[in-house]
Design a protein around this motif. Structure first.
Motif, short mmCIF file in Angstrom:
data_model
loop_
_atom_site.label_atom_id
_atom_site.label_comp_id
_atom_site.label_asym_id
_atom_site.label_seq_id
_atom_site.Cartn_x
_atom_site.Cartn_y
_atom_site.Cartn_z
N CYS A 1 45.24 32.76 43.47
CA CYS A 1 46.61 33.87 44.22
C CYS A 1 46.85 34.73 42.91
N THR A 2 45.79 34.89 42.56
CA THR A 2 45.70 35.83 41.27
C THR A 2 45.17 36.88 41.84
N PRO A 3 44.89 38.19 40.83
CA PRO A 3 44.47 39.66 41.12
C PRO A 3 43.13 39.14 40.58
N ALA A 4 42.92 38.53 39.76
CA ALA A 4 42.02 38.37 38.56
C ALA A 4 40.15 38.65 39.27
N GLN A 5 39.69 40.08 38.56
CA GLN A 5 37.91 40.33 39.03
C GLN A 5 37.26 39.30 39.53
N PHE A 6 36.85 38.27 38.41
CA PHE A 6 36.18 37.42 38.47
C PHE A 6 36.57 36.30 38.21
#
Length: 220
Positions: A135-140
């Motif tokens: 649910c986060t915009p984390a790239q990895f």
């Protein structure tokens, strides 16, 4: 600016494409590569080291933290056990947070430049953290585990309504295949994949010495 325009024209790079690459490099704080006419243009952002969130303060998480901090990541460690997320246990980490996974992760600002490594103590908690991470915009987003365990986790999340495309964001089992066995070796394989992602390197990960095969072939 005039020099840049001349360079882009010489390399036959569309200014719009170049601008998109620059914006992505700045936003996600990672290297972007443009290859054209046999020339590789590397766009290196200057903002600083990338944030790494390690979910799990056990043996593997502890080793990942040490290796990641030494290779330029800003480390935050989270665990639902108070004794496993402390400054004494993770002196190289910028922050340590303990508490229920949802509550602990809500205290952290996760941006498009953040990488998340999931190495909790149990299959169920890995799944819980993965659901939150997606649910986060984390790239990895990477999760430890055997292929069987990863498949079971994916199947369970699919039944809960998580799409296949969303699950494609996950790197699991996390790590490069180097025959790792110990916690320290596993940590090296995980951080190697993080560096590979940070550097936007998509080639095969093989020993550098293989570049010398041509020399040996010519000499025999």
């Amino acid at each position: 600016l005039e020099f840049l325009n001349v360079l882009l024209k010489e390399l036959e790079i569309e200014p719009g494409i170049f601008l998109q690459q620059v914006q992505r490099a700045h936003r996600e704080e990672r290297v972007e590569r443009l290859v054209t006419r046999g020339v590789e243009l590397i766009i290196q952002p200057i903002p600083g080291v990338q944030p790494l969130l390690i979910c799990g303060g056990g043996h593997v998480g502890r080793s990942v933290s040490k290796v990641a901090a030494a290779t330029g990541f800003t480390v935050t460690v989270v665990d639902d056990r108070e004794d496993y997320a402390t400054p004494a246990r993770f002196p190289e980490a910028t922050a340590t947070i303990s508490g229920k996974w949802n509550d602990a992760l809500s205290q952290i600002t996760i941006t498009p430049s953040t990488s998340i490594v999931i190495v909790t103590r149990a299959h169920q908690s890995d799944k819980e953290v993965l659901r939150l991470a997606l649910c986060t915009p984390a790239q990895f987003i990477g999760m430890i585990g055997s292929s069987r365990k990863v498949s079971a986790t994916y199947d369970s999340l699919r039944r809960e309504g998580v799409s296949v495309e969303t699950l494609r964001r996950v790197h699991a089992p996390i790590g490069l295949h180097i025959g790792a066995v110990t916690a320290e070796e596993i940590a090296v394989s995980i951080v190697a994949q993080l560096i590979r992602h940070r550097r936007r390197f998509y080639g095969a990960s093989v020993p550098l010495s293989e570049k010398m095969n041509r020399w040996f072939d010519n000499g025999t």
